[in-house]
Design an enzyme around this catalytic site. Structure first.
Site, PDB file in Angstrom:
ATOM      1  CG  ASP A 132      33.180  14.357  63.568  1.00  0.00           C
ATOM      2  OD1 ASP A 132      33.260  14.773  64.733  1.00  0.00           O
ATOM      3  OD2 ASP A 132      32.450  13.413  63.227  1.00  0.00           O
ATOM      4  CG  HIS A 206      31.966  13.221  67.730  1.00  0.00           C
ATOM      5  ND1 HIS A 206      31.977  13.038  66.359  1.00  0.00           N
ATOM      6  CD2 HIS A 206      30.913  12.501  68.189  1.00  0.00           C
ATOM      7  CE1 HIS A 206      30.968  12.250  66.017  1.00  0.00           C
ATOM      8  NE2 HIS A 206      30.313  11.904  67.108  1.00  0.00           N
ATOM      9  CB  SER A 534      28.658   9.289  66.390  1.00  0.00           C
ATOM     10  OG  SER A 534      28.033  10.482  66.024  1.00  0.00           O
TER      11      SER A 534
END
Length: 770
Positions: A132, A206, A534
């Protein structure tokens, strides 16, 4: 036709390149000529022989030693054509840019702090690898308080980089690495923002968010500026975290992702969590499909997001059967807000940026409609029209809404009302905008638009009711944005596999940027609220870690089967003690009707039940090889995917033993279809199961044989067959029929569900639906 088009586009990306670009060459490692002492020398020679100018080792971007073998390098089109003809070269792939698919959820899933079914040990040996944007290591969600020693099978390291070193790792974050060589080769040195850390440190947020969802340590008093306040914890709070940063400002390069997979496998991770997506290419042309198969073959469970391409049909990312593909649903928490129009009409919505008792609730303000925006719209506003007003607008498709809000704030808007269009027709998604914002549904949007257009001086005031932490609404509902099946590559493999919470999910956040990600967002918050598949993916990654902790001898097939066969297709109502059997089916936000298997897969996961599934669908490596043989792949294509010179079995039983059954209606029209499956027991002692078919009557005859199975001990296997044929009295076939075969344990608690879907490939693989 779709596959021919995919191959054409793939070849076009190689043959029509007009400049040097990055490519990945996949090789047979056994073909290395003996004069070369190691593979990198061979690869350098390959590049030199393909060009009239000498190559240096610096032209190689990455060298891959496992699970794939080969290299990535900057090459010209002529070099690519030359290299493809060399002995030992299996294939050459263009590098590609992939993009991310962008809390009370553990409690909603039944994972309260104290539960006798959850392994309650301080030395959890499950390791989740997150590919990620990195991690913010100082966040309390990554505290190693009360954790035992690092698992003995961990072989990784904590890599130094800008503002990150080995002291940032602990017994929670046990390893961290970053991969940017492919990114730098693709974009050049110019695409290096000052605020982006060349290290595992997360400047985006994120990666920090998804890691905390899956494995965050408990943090009391968490929340987002007064919303969703409470104890924040991950699905598997004692699982260990390994960080592989591959995503940067402009995306995630496939060459870097492949290198991250290599490190994750050699480091010893048990689970890989991947909240980004592959293209829908045939598996032998898609490096993410290839590298994930190699990882899966090493015993690693892989969870990946389904994508945010919904509600259009056949938009699924990450379609291979060896990947557990996760769609997004809602939880029962809500952030209610109200728009009070001056005509005394009140409109309900949701907000996480409008504070309770805000001044915007005390008097009426001018209300201005700026129109509708799509992905190609320009955000140009007159300050004279916007300043001091509450701005209302619609979006159509995927619009940069957070950016639009920032533009409106600069133009002087004091608040925003937004309708998200078909990606969120009910207005359930609430986002961390830089100005107070209320999201509304389509009916509410039409009412406000009519009010504005019919009044010379429309005005409104807005108020927030804060957070209703639980039982606010029936859940789950499938989020409209969640990508849908059927599987465009292999219609007989149902996708998504499962859904999990993915709407308005609270998770940890980086301190490097505000929650909206905008430059002018000066807010800093330890937590943020985000939506997307996600966010759904790490819920499954964490659940897999829990299962792995309880069953360390289980491989990825058993874990996947356990999650899928114990899932539910029914909502949870306000009364948490109400049995699932008494609840209505999960609905689809887009249609308002009961969700189909193309929306939910096998259903919404129930991790507590998945820890003790009773029976599992078992698969071996050769089963996947036979599955690929059924796709008519050549021996070379098989080797590209498996890394071995694989052979198809001669027994003709090439049906993949998947925990779901998907059959094309066109095949049933031509005669009876027989589907074979087998399961094994994971419980000791004598057990007896009885099967029953559930589904709509008429159209099709669906039967299971045998209907009873007895087991005498653990790991004992049994097989059954599903017989599908059309009803003699029915002239027209039903284009979508879905039900299940359920095996119930006699005098026991186990119930094992295998969904059955019969669908028209012609109708349901075409994309859009009304």
């Amino acid at each position: 036709m779709f596959h021919l088009l995919s191959v054409f586009i793939f070849l076009l990306s190689i043959n029509n390149s007009i400049a040097t670009n990055t490519f990945l060459a996949l090789v047979d490692p056994l073909s290395k000529p003996s004069p070369f002492l190691h593979h990198k020398l061979w690869y350098t020679s390959i590049i030199s022989s393909s060009s009239s100018s000498p190559a240096s080792s610096s032209s190689i971007v990455h060298v891959y030693n496992a699970p794939i073998h080969g290299f990535s390098a900057t090459l010209t089109p002529d070099q690519v054509r030359s290299i493809r003809k060399l002995p030992g070269i299996l294939s050459v792939f263009p590098d590609r840019v992939l993009h991310l698919h962008t809390t009370r959820s553990p409690s909603f899933l039944g994972l309260q702090t104290i539960n006798p079914s959850i392994p309650n040990t301080s030395d959890s040996k499950s390791i989740i690898g997150f590919i990620d944007t990195g991690i913010w290591p100082e966040h309390p969600s990554f505290s190693d308080h009360n954790l035992g020693p690092i698992p003995l099978h961990w072989k990784g390291q904590c890599e130094n980089g800008f503002k990150f070193n080995h002291t940032n790792c602990n017994r929670k974050i046990i390893g961290a690495a970053f991969f940017s060589d492919g990114y730098d080769a693709w974009f050049g040195q110019s695409d290096k923002p000052v605020n982006e850390f060349r290290s595992p440190r997360d400047s985006d947020g994120h990666g920090t968010h998804v890691a905390s969802i899956a494995a965050g340590s408990p943090v009391p008093g968490s929340g987002f500026f007064g919303f969703a306040v409470g104890l924040a914890r991950g699905m598997a709070p004692r699982a260990r975290i390994a960080v592989y940063k591959v995503c940067w400002t402009s995306g995630c390069l496939l060459s870097d992702i492949c290198k991250a997979f290599e490190n994750a496998i050699s480091d010893g991770v048990d689970i890989i969590s991947l909240s980004l997506g592959s293209s829908r290419l045939p598996f032998y042309l898609d490096l993410l499909s290839i590298v994930s198969f190699r990882a899966f073959s090493e015993g690693i469970f892989i969870a990946a997001s389904a994508g945010n391409g919904g509600p259009t049909l056949a938009t699924m990312a990450n379609e291979p059967p060896w990947i557990t593909t996760v769609g997004a649903g809602t939880i029962d928490r809500d952030f209610p807000a109200t728009i009070h129009l001056e005509n005394s009409v009140s409109v309900l919505g949701t907000s996480i940026t409008l504070m309770p008792n805000d001044k915007l609730a005390r008097k009426y303000y001018p209300l201005h409609f700026v129109g509708k925006f799509n992905s190609s719209s320009k955000f140009n506003f007159s300050r004279q029209l916007i300043e001091g007003k509450i701005v209302f607008y619609w979006t159509e498709g995927h619009v940069a809404r957070l950016s639009l809000a920032a533009v409106l704030k600069r133009a002087g808007a004091i608040a925003m009302i937004i309708y998200h269009g078909i990606v969120d027709p009910n207005g359930i998604v609430s986002e961390p905008h830089v100005i107070p914002t209320i999201s509304i549904g389509v009916l509410e949007a039409k009412g406000i638009e009519d009010y504005i257009l019919s009044n010379e001086n429309p005005r409104a005031k807005i108020s927030s009711q804060g957070t209703i932490p639980m039982h606010a609404k029936p859940a789950p509902i499938v989020a409209s944005f969640s990508s849908r099946g059927p599987n465009s590559l292999v219609p007989g493999i149902l996708k998504p596999d499962i859904i999990a919470p993915g709407v308005n999910i609270l998770g940890a956040w980086t301190d490097a940027i505000g929650p909206s990600g905008m430059t002018l967002d000066y807010r800093r918050s330890r937590f943020n609220v985000m939506s997307g598949t996600s966010m759904a993916c790490p819920h499954v990654s964490g659940a897999a870690a829990l299962i792995k902790s309880k069953h360390p001898d289980w491989g990825p097939n058993e874990i996947k089967s356990a999650l899928m066969t114990t899932s539910t297709v029914q909502k949870r109502y306000y009364n948490r003690n109400k049995p699932f059997s008494g609840s209505p089916p999960i609905s689809d936000e887009f249609t308002g009707n009961a969700a189909t298997p193309f929306d939910v897969g096998s259903g919404h996961m129930l991790p507590i039940k998945a820890m003790d599934p009773g029976l599992v669908f078992d698969l071996e490596h050769q089963d996947y090889v036979n599955f690929l043989c059924e796709l008519n792949y050549t021996k070379k294509q098989l080797q590209i995917i498996t890394g071995k010179k694989s052979h198809c079995s001669n027994d003709g039983t090439w049906q993949l033993n998947y925990p779901t059954i998907a059959v094309e209606a066109e095949k049933v029209r031509n005669g009876a279809v027989v589907v074979a499956r087998n399961m094994k027991t994971v419980n000791a002692g004598s057990r007896e199961y009885k099967a029953k078919i559930f589904g709509p009557k008429g159209y099709y005859k669906v039967d299971v044989k045998p209907k009873r199975q007895k087991f005498s001990g653990i790991s004992e296997r049994m097989s059954f067959k599903i017989f599908i044929e059309k009803e003699n009295s029915v002239q027209e076939m039903k284009n979508l029929w879905f039900g299940a075969v359920i095996w119930r344990e006699k005098r026991g608690k186990h119930k094992v569900k295998c969904p059955i879907v019969i669908f028209s490939a012609k109708e349901y693989s075409g994309g859009w639906r009304s």
